[in-house]
Write a protein that holds these residues in place. Sequence first.
Motif, PDB file in Angstrom:
ATOM      1  N   GLY A  71      -2.921  13.414 -12.647  1.00 37.87           N
ATOM      2  CA  GLY A  71      -3.844  13.762 -11.569  1.00 37.87           C
ATOM      3  C   GLY A  71      -3.208  13.617 -10.200  1.00 37.87           C
ATOM      4  O   GLY A  71      -3.405  14.459  -9.318  1.00 37.87           O
ATOM      5  N   ASP A  72      -2.434  12.538 -10.009  1.00 31.83           N
ATOM      6  CA  ASP A  72      -1.742  12.335  -8.732  1.00 31.83           C
ATOM      7  C   ASP A  72      -0.712  13.427  -8.481  1.00 31.83           C
ATOM      8  O   ASP A  72      -0.548  13.892  -7.349  1.00 31.83           O
ATOM      9  N   GLN A  73      -0.014  13.851  -9.528  1.00 35.61           N
ATOM     10  CA  GLN A  73       0.979  14.911  -9.392  1.00 35.61           C
ATOM     11  C   GLN A  73       0.301  16.234  -9.016  1.00 35.61           C
ATOM     12  O   GLN A  73       0.780  16.959  -8.148  1.00 35.61           O
ATOM     13  N   SER A  74      -0.817  16.523  -9.636  1.00 34.55           N
ATOM     14  CA  SER A  74      -1.562  17.745  -9.315  1.00 34.55           C
ATOM     15  C   SER A  74      -2.053  17.717  -7.876  1.00 34.55           C
ATOM     16  O   SER A  74      -1.959  18.719  -7.155  1.00 34.55           O
ATOM     17  N   LEU A  75      -2.573  16.581  -7.429  1.00 32.25           N
ATOM     18  CA  LEU A  75      -3.047  16.445  -6.055  1.00 32.25           C
ATOM     19  C   LEU A  75      -1.900  16.607  -5.055  1.00 32.25           C
ATOM     20  O   LEU A  75      -2.051  17.263  -4.025  1.00 32.25           O
ATOM     21  N   ALA A  76      -0.757  16.022  -5.366  1.00 27.61           N
ATOM     22  CA  ALA A  76       0.404  16.137  -4.479  1.00 27.61           C
ATOM     23  C   ALA A  76       0.882  17.586  -4.397  1.00 27.61           C
ATOM     24  O   ALA A  76       1.253  18.059  -3.315  1.00 27.61           O
ATOM     25  N   ALA A  77       0.857  18.312  -5.507  1.00 29.09           N
ATOM     26  CA  ALA A  77       1.286  19.712  -5.508  1.00 29.09           C
ATOM     27  C   ALA A  77       0.319  20.565  -4.679  1.00 29.09           C
ATOM     28  O   ALA A  77       0.751  21.422  -3.892  1.00 29.09           O
ATOM     29  N   ARG A  78      -0.994  20.333  -4.829  1.00 28.74           N
ATOM     30  CA  ARG A  78      -1.969  21.086  -4.032  1.00 28.74           C
ATOM     31  C   ARG A  78      -1.817  20.775  -2.551  1.00 28.74           C
ATOM     32  O   ARG A  78      -1.915  21.661  -1.696  1.00 28.74           O
ATOM     33  N   SER A  79      -1.585  19.516  -2.237  1.00 28.74           N
ATOM     34  CA  SER A  79      -1.398  19.121  -0.840  1.00 28.74           C
ATOM     35  C   SER A  79      -0.144  19.777  -0.256  1.00 28.74           C
ATOM     36  O   SER A  79      -0.157  20.240   0.892  1.00 28.74           O
ATOM     37  N   ALA A  80       0.925  19.824  -1.033  1.00 28.21           N
ATOM     38  CA  ALA A  80       2.165  20.455  -0.568  1.00 28.21           C
ATOM     39  C   ALA A  80       1.955  21.946  -0.308  1.00 28.21           C
ATOM     40  O   ALA A  80       2.441  22.487   0.694  1.00 28.21           O
TER      41      ALA A  80
END
Length: 157
Positions: free
Chosen positions: A39-48
Amino acid sequence: MAGQTSKHKINIGLTSLILIFIILCLATFSLLSLSSARGDQSLAARSARAVTEYYRADAEGEKWLKQADAILQKETIGVMSQDEIKTLAGNVALELGCNVDEKTGYISTDISMERGQALHIDLALTGNENRYEVKSWYVYDSGNYEIDDFMPVWDGK
């Protein structure tokens, strides 16, 4: 006879039960950690992606501002009256392919972004040596927002 049957019997003691419980707890925590990390990886990718898209639109806005500045630098000479500023704003907007707000006289543009957003820029012509002033530079939701009123909701009456 009783002594012989107890030798071949498998005894699961308290320590074995505690060990099995600990292994189950560790397995559960590891799966929860893996899910949280995903979930954290997905959030970081969307934020990027969102930040990259904002800076792309910001760079386009800076290019638009540079074009407007070049046009204004050619066409402005000294201090100008309000009528001359309005005429100049119309000419600049026509040349840049953007809009002029009739009430405020601001030259404005919208640069579209992903997810139904847009970067809005407003320029106010000053008519002096500064040529213009950036009045607003913000991101807004440009998508069509339609409220779904299919389900009747009790209004309290």
